[in-house]
Design a protein around this motif. Structure first.
Motif, PDB file in Angstrom:
ATOM      1  N   ASN A  31       0.863  -1.187   0.000  1.00  0.00           N
ATOM      2  CA  ASN A  31       0.000   0.000   0.000  1.00  0.00           C
ATOM      3  C   ASN A  31       0.893   1.229   0.000  1.00  0.00           C
ATOM      4  O   ASN A  31       2.050   1.179   0.437  1.00  0.00           O
ATOM      5  CB  ASN A  31      -0.879   0.037   1.259  1.00  0.00           C
ATOM      6  N   GLN A  33       0.863   5.918  -0.421  1.00  0.00           N
ATOM      7  CA  GLN A  33       0.118   7.156  -0.556  1.00  0.00           C
ATOM      8  C   GLN A  33       1.022   8.263  -1.086  1.00  0.00           C
ATOM      9  O   GLN A  33       2.221   8.296  -0.800  1.00  0.00           O
ATOM     10  CB  GLN A  33      -0.500   7.579   0.774  1.00  0.00           C
ATOM     11  N   MET A  35       1.542  12.196  -0.844  1.00  0.00           N
ATOM     12  CA  MET A  35       1.194  13.210   0.148  1.00  0.00           C
ATOM     13  C   MET A  35       1.848  14.547  -0.200  1.00  0.00           C
ATOM     14  O   MET A  35       2.952  14.595  -0.739  1.00  0.00           O
ATOM     15  CB  MET A  35       1.655  12.754   1.536  1.00  0.00           C
ATOM     16  N   THR A  59      -5.760   2.778  -7.550  1.00  0.00           N
ATOM     17  CA  THR A  59      -5.693   4.113  -6.938  1.00  0.00           C
ATOM     18  C   THR A  59      -7.012   4.472  -6.267  1.00  0.00           C
ATOM     19  O   THR A  59      -8.086   4.047  -6.694  1.00  0.00           O
ATOM     20  CB  THR A  59      -5.389   5.194  -8.001  1.00  0.00           C
ATOM     21  N   ASP A  60      -6.919   5.241  -5.234  1.00  0.00           N
ATOM     22  CA  ASP A  60      -8.083   5.821  -4.556  1.00  0.00           C
ATOM     23  C   ASP A  60      -7.787   7.307  -4.377  1.00  0.00           C
ATOM     24  O   ASP A  60      -6.971   7.690  -3.541  1.00  0.00           O
ATOM     25  CB  ASP A  60      -8.312   5.148  -3.204  1.00  0.00           C
ATOM     26  N   ILE A  74      -3.243  13.975   2.062  1.00  0.00           N
ATOM     27  CA  ILE A  74      -3.083  12.832   1.172  1.00  0.00           C
ATOM     28  C   ILE A  74      -3.748  13.131  -0.162  1.00  0.00           C
ATOM     29  O   ILE A  74      -4.921  13.506  -0.219  1.00  0.00           O
ATOM     30  CB  ILE A  74      -3.681  11.561   1.796  1.00  0.00           C
ATOM     31  N   MET A  76      -3.563  10.818  -2.975  1.00  0.00           N
ATOM     32  CA  MET A  76      -4.183   9.547  -3.379  1.00  0.00           C
ATOM     33  C   MET A  76      -3.521   8.400  -2.638  1.00  0.00           C
ATOM     34  O   MET A  76      -2.367   8.494  -2.206  1.00  0.00           O
ATOM     35  CB  MET A  76      -4.082   9.324  -4.891  1.00  0.00           C
ATOM     36  N   GLU A  77      -4.288   7.328  -2.468  1.00  0.00           N
ATOM     37  CA  GLU A  77      -3.758   6.082  -1.929  1.00  0.00           C
ATOM     38  C   GLU A  77      -3.636   5.082  -3.067  1.00  0.00           C
ATOM     39  O   GLU A  77      -4.464   5.074  -3.988  1.00  0.00           O
ATOM     40  CB  GLU A  77      -4.669   5.541  -0.826  1.00  0.00           C
ATOM     41  N   SER A  79      -2.231   0.921  -4.314  1.00  0.00           N
ATOM     42  CA  SER A  79      -1.905  -0.447  -3.894  1.00  0.00           C
ATOM     43  C   SER A  79      -1.562  -1.273  -5.122  1.00  0.00           C
ATOM     44  O   SER A  79      -2.095  -1.037  -6.208  1.00  0.00           O
ATOM     45  CB  SER A  79      -3.082  -1.092  -3.139  1.00  0.00           C
TER      46      SER A  79
END
Length: 280
Positions: A31, A33, A35, A59-60, A74, A76-77, A79
């Motif tokens: 995972n 992110q 930032m 992506t989130d 943040i 985007m997150e 994985s």
């Protein structure tokens, strides 16, 4: 667009990311992110998502292009396979940081201008990085600015070298009218009050006052009003405009201020990408 973005990454990777391939075993999942390390205006998020998707990274997204962000926020997150993420990391961050820097500077300049003239447009010029003009112009838009011309086929812009070869304003505008579709506007660059008045009289859609100081720009606006020509064309000012003098130009009464400053002098916004192993 997707192919252009992928090419950026592959140009950076070469045959392989030897560091990542040497250190990171296949099959690992992480995972991560992205930032912000300082406040500003974010741009390039949609493009980052396209790159990550192309390389199988999920992506989130937490923010959208044009949104103001704070230090520590943040963006985007993500994985996926760390080999893919680490291989595209620098290209993604470079694009995000460059575009966000332009968007931030554009927003700051616009806020300065709006404080004295809420109606004037702030536009970019074609003083962009070759190959990156679409991305840099998109960053201007994310910052609230006008993109002006993306490419030479967007509209006619008659400059001093054109006039030197053609023979004058009348002939240049006449040739342009005959050549281009009615959907294309004709803009002409002028350097004096007399040239500005003549360009409006002969039907230019936009008159760019090039490298005129604010007092001379005001003289043009006053002269156009006296001849009832002020509403016949948009008046744009350009040349040497930056954060130190843009307020003076905003007070002249022009319709558009165009400046290369927001692209060629923008500082990249500081962003970072951090990863951690997924818990099994």
């Amino acid at each position: 667009m997707r192919q252009d973005l992928a090419k950026m990454v592959y140009d950076d990777i070469g045959f392989e990311d030897i560091t990542t391939c040497a250190l990171i075993p296949p099959g690992l999942m992480v995972n991560g992110q992205i930032m912000a390390k300082e406040g500003g205006v974010i741009a390039g998020v949609e493009l980052a998502v396209v790159i990550f998707k192309e390389f199988g990274v999920e992506t989130d997204v937490m923010v959208v292009d044009g949104e103001k962000i704070k230090n520590g926020q943040i963006i985007m997150e993500i994985s996926g396979d760390p080999r893919s993420i680490l291989s595209v990391e620098r290209t993604v961050l470079n694009l995000l940081m460059r575009m966000s820097g332009i968007a931030t500077l554009t927003r700051n300049i616009i806020e300065m201008v709006r404080s004295v003239n809420p109606n004037v447009l702030v536009a970019g010029t074609r003083k962009t990085t070759p190959g990156l003009q679409f991305f840099e112009k998109s960053a201007i838009r994310a910052g609230g600015g006008d993109t002006h011309r993306y490419r030479l086929d967007d509209s006619v812009l008659i400059k001093d070298n054109h006039l030197a070869l053609v023979g004058g304003v009348d002939e240049a505008i006449s040739r342009a009218r005959k050549y281009v579709s009615f959907t294309k506007k004709i803009e002409i660059e002028v350097e004096s009050l007399e040239e500005a008045l003549h360009a409006v009289r002969v039907g230019a859609d936009i008159v760019m006052l090039d490298n005129m100081d604010p007092d001379k720009v005001k003289d043009v606006i006053v002269a156009l009003k006296k001849e009832n020509l002020r509403d016949n064309a948009l008046i744009e000012v350009s040349g040497g405009i930056n954060s130190d003098n843009i307020i003076q130009y905003a007070n002249t009464g022009v319709d558009v201020i165009s400046t290369g400053y927001i692209t060629h002098s923008a500082r990249s916004l500081d962003l970072s990408l951090d990863l951690e192993k997924m818990h099994q």
